[in-house]
Design a protein around this motif. Structure first.
Motif, PDB file in Angstrom:
ATOM      1  N   GLU A  95       5.679  51.317  21.042  1.00  0.00           N
ATOM      2  CA  GLU A  95       6.068  52.070  22.232  1.00  0.00           C
ATOM      3  C   GLU A  95       5.701  51.267  23.476  1.00  0.00           C
ATOM      4  O   GLU A  95       4.559  50.825  23.630  1.00  0.00           O
ATOM      5  N   PHE A  96       6.675  51.072  24.364  1.00  0.00           N
ATOM      6  CA  PHE A  96       6.436  50.360  25.618  1.00  0.00           C
ATOM      7  C   PHE A  96       6.142  51.389  26.716  1.00  0.00           C
ATOM      8  O   PHE A  96       6.936  52.295  26.964  1.00  0.00           O
ATOM      9  N   ILE A  97       5.001  51.213  27.391  1.00  0.00           N
ATOM     10  CA  ILE A  97       4.583  52.119  28.464  1.00  0.00           C
ATOM     11  C   ILE A  97       4.331  51.288  29.724  1.00  0.00           C
ATOM     12  O   ILE A  97       3.599  50.298  29.695  1.00  0.00           O
ATOM     13  N   TYR A  98       4.950  51.713  30.815  1.00  0.00           N
ATOM     14  CA  TYR A  98       4.823  51.001  32.086  1.00  0.00           C
ATOM     15  C   TYR A  98       4.046  51.871  33.076  1.00  0.00           C
ATOM     16  O   TYR A  98       4.451  52.999  33.367  1.00  0.00           O
ATOM     17  N   LEU A  99       2.938  51.337  33.587  1.00  0.00           N
ATOM     18  CA  LEU A  99       2.099  52.069  34.539  1.00  0.00           C
ATOM     19  C   LEU A  99       2.105  51.333  35.876  1.00  0.00           C
ATOM     20  O   LEU A  99       1.690  50.173  35.961  1.00  0.00           O
TER      21      LEU A  99
END
Length: 512
Positions: A431-435
């Motif tokens: 899962e790619f998560i961008y913060l």
């Protein structure tokens, strides 16, 4: 020509010149200033090798910098620095309630170290148009001479042929002269700046003697020049060069000492040159701290020491301390840990009388230290969550977390590789998560669309400046990448970038 002027000369700002063109007279409004902007330009690329204001680039493949949209700064009646950024390609109006005789507007000039400054009397209505994308002022309610109103544009054209000034090159000439080091370019362009300063003083003398500019404007412009020349003394390379070269050690050619009368600080705070002077003398010759964080780094002074020194400095009255303490705190907010930010915010509360500015600072950096142990997040739909809740929600998946921001060029440049990596690993349970860290929500949402990365989990960090979680994760610069396993455990706190080994790291972790 050596002229030493004290700050008291700045108190004579009265416009009385007449001009020979006809304008429709607009009724004066007491205790307010009306600013009208006509079709301000958007941010645009300026190609560095084609160094000329207003030129059309022939080659658009070389190095470039962004010239930002016009921004005007002024010191308001509440003793705070305010900025006005007019709407682009539209008519825009700002009404400033004002209770002093006159106000100074300043706008950054990308070609010069001196900003474009405009002196506005209370009750004036002024109109900004943009020649070569540079602000050009006209008074709608009273006559004045165009050259006097727009002196900074005149000096740029007359003395520097609309190119980078020698003053600008003292600090940034090393970018243009790639074959020379910083110290060599600094001293070379300083020598040019000394000569150009003499030329400008002669120009101002001529304009004044022929009554093209008023006594007020003449003194005002010379004061700004003296402040600029004095500022070079704090440059270590220039100090070294002056000590070595005897030709600059005689009384006639040495830069003349210049200072402001600090007892008149309350009336001088409205002037950009005075605020720059205050900033310079409040550095206390502190040594620079240098960081190297892998692919990036920086240098900065210890703003905590500066903050405490400003409080103890008997030269400064409360108005000056208000200005300088907020300025010093910005350095603390940028370069130091949450415990320091909290400690010095309490000190700021105790030592400032500007409650309005204090509240603005609190909102700007979201300085609520009651939630320092939590990283607060918002989704694109503005649903609230926390970092720990995000990890819990995604347990059972491998996580590749990207800390980035819309203003971060390296972050944005690598997004195509990030999209490619996501597609390559879509069947691997990653899962790619961008913060988004220290960003603006509007810019963040726009960047997601422009970079075509919407097909992922996106969150905006609400309290990055006041959360210890960021420090605990070791995030000092962005982009920064983390890898979590399916149990929600951090297994790599300094993961490789997409296209730079991230795929191999993820696949090795999954297969082990």
């Amino acid at each position: 020509m050596n002229i030493r002027l004290t700050s008291t000369l700045l108190l004579f700002i009265i416009f009385g010149c007449k001009n020979d063109y006809n304008k429709k007279v607009i009724e004066r409004h007491p205790e307010q200033i009306v600013l009208i902007s006509k079709y301000a330009p958007q941010r645009y690329k300026f190609f560095i090798s084609q160094d000329s204001l207003g030129s059309i680039p022939i080659d658009t493949t070389g190095a470039y910098t962004y010239i930002q949209r016009p921004t005007f700064e002024y010191y308001d009646s509440q003793n705070s620095i305010n900025k006005w950024i007019p709407k682009t390609n539209k008519l825009d109006t700002l009404v400033i309630p004002y209770y002093q005789e006159y106000l100074e507007l300043s706008s950054r000039n990308g070609f010069a170290s001196l900003p474009h400054t405009f002196l506005i009397k209370n009750g004036d209505t002024i109109v900004f148009t943009y020649k070569d994308k540079i602000p050009h002022l006209e008074f709608a309610n009273r006559p004045t001479k165009d050259l006097e109103a727009n002196y900074n544009s005149y000096r740029l054209k007359t003395l520097f042929n609309n190119k980078y000034t020698s003053h600008y090159k003292v600090s940034f000439g090393f970018i243009l002269d790639k074959n020379e080091d910083f110290e060599a370019t600094t001293t070379k362009y300083y020598q040019e700046a000394v000569k150009d300063n003499e030329r400008e003083l002669e120009l101002l003398d001529s304009l004044y003697k022929t009554k093209i500019i008023s006594d007020t404007d003449y003194k005002y412009r010379i004061t700004a020049l003296n402040q600029l020349m004095e500022s070079y003394k704090s440059n270590k390379a220039i100090q070294k060069w002056l000590n070595i070269n005897n030709e600059f050690n005689n009384e006639e050619s040495m830069p003349t000492d210049f200072g402001f009368d600090l007892s008149k600080a309350d009336s001088l705070m409205k002037f950009h040159s005075f605020r720059k002077y205050l900033y310079r003398i409040s550095q206390y010759d502190l040594k620079y701290i240098t960081e190297n964080n892998g692919n990036s780094g920086g240098s900065y002074i210890d703003s905590r020491i500066r903050f405490d020194s400003i409080i103890a400095d008997g030269r400064f009255n409360q108005s000056v301390k208000n200005f300088l303490l907020f300025n010093a705190y910005e350095g603390i907010a940028m370069d130091f840990k949450v415990k320091d930010k909290e400690e010095y915010f309490k000190k700021l509360q105790q030592n400032t009388t500007n409650r309005n500015q204090l509240e603005k600072l609190r909102k700007k950096h979201n300085l609520d230290f009651n939630y320092a142990d939590i990283l607060q997040l918002s989704s694109i739909e503005n649903k609230k969550t926390t970092y720990s809740e995000l990890l819990e929600k995604n347990k059972g998946k491998w996580l590749y977390i990207d800390f980035w921001a819309s203003w971060c060029a390296p972050c944005r440049q690598i997004m195509p590789e990030s999209r490619k990596l996501k597609k390559e690993l879509e069947n691997k349970g990653v899962e790619f998560i961008y913060l988004s860290l220290n960003d603006k929500k509007k810019n963040w949402k726009t960047a997601i669309i422009k970079d075509s990365i919407g097909n992922a989990q996106h969150y905006f960090i609400e309290n990055g400046n006041a959360s210890k979680v960021i420090e605990d994760l070791g995030i000092e610069t962005i982009p920064h990448y983390l890898i979590y396993n399916t149990k929600g455990e951090l297994i790599n706190g300094y993961a490789n970038r997409p296209g730079k080994g991230a795929k191999e790291q993820l696949e090795q972790s999954i297969n082990n």
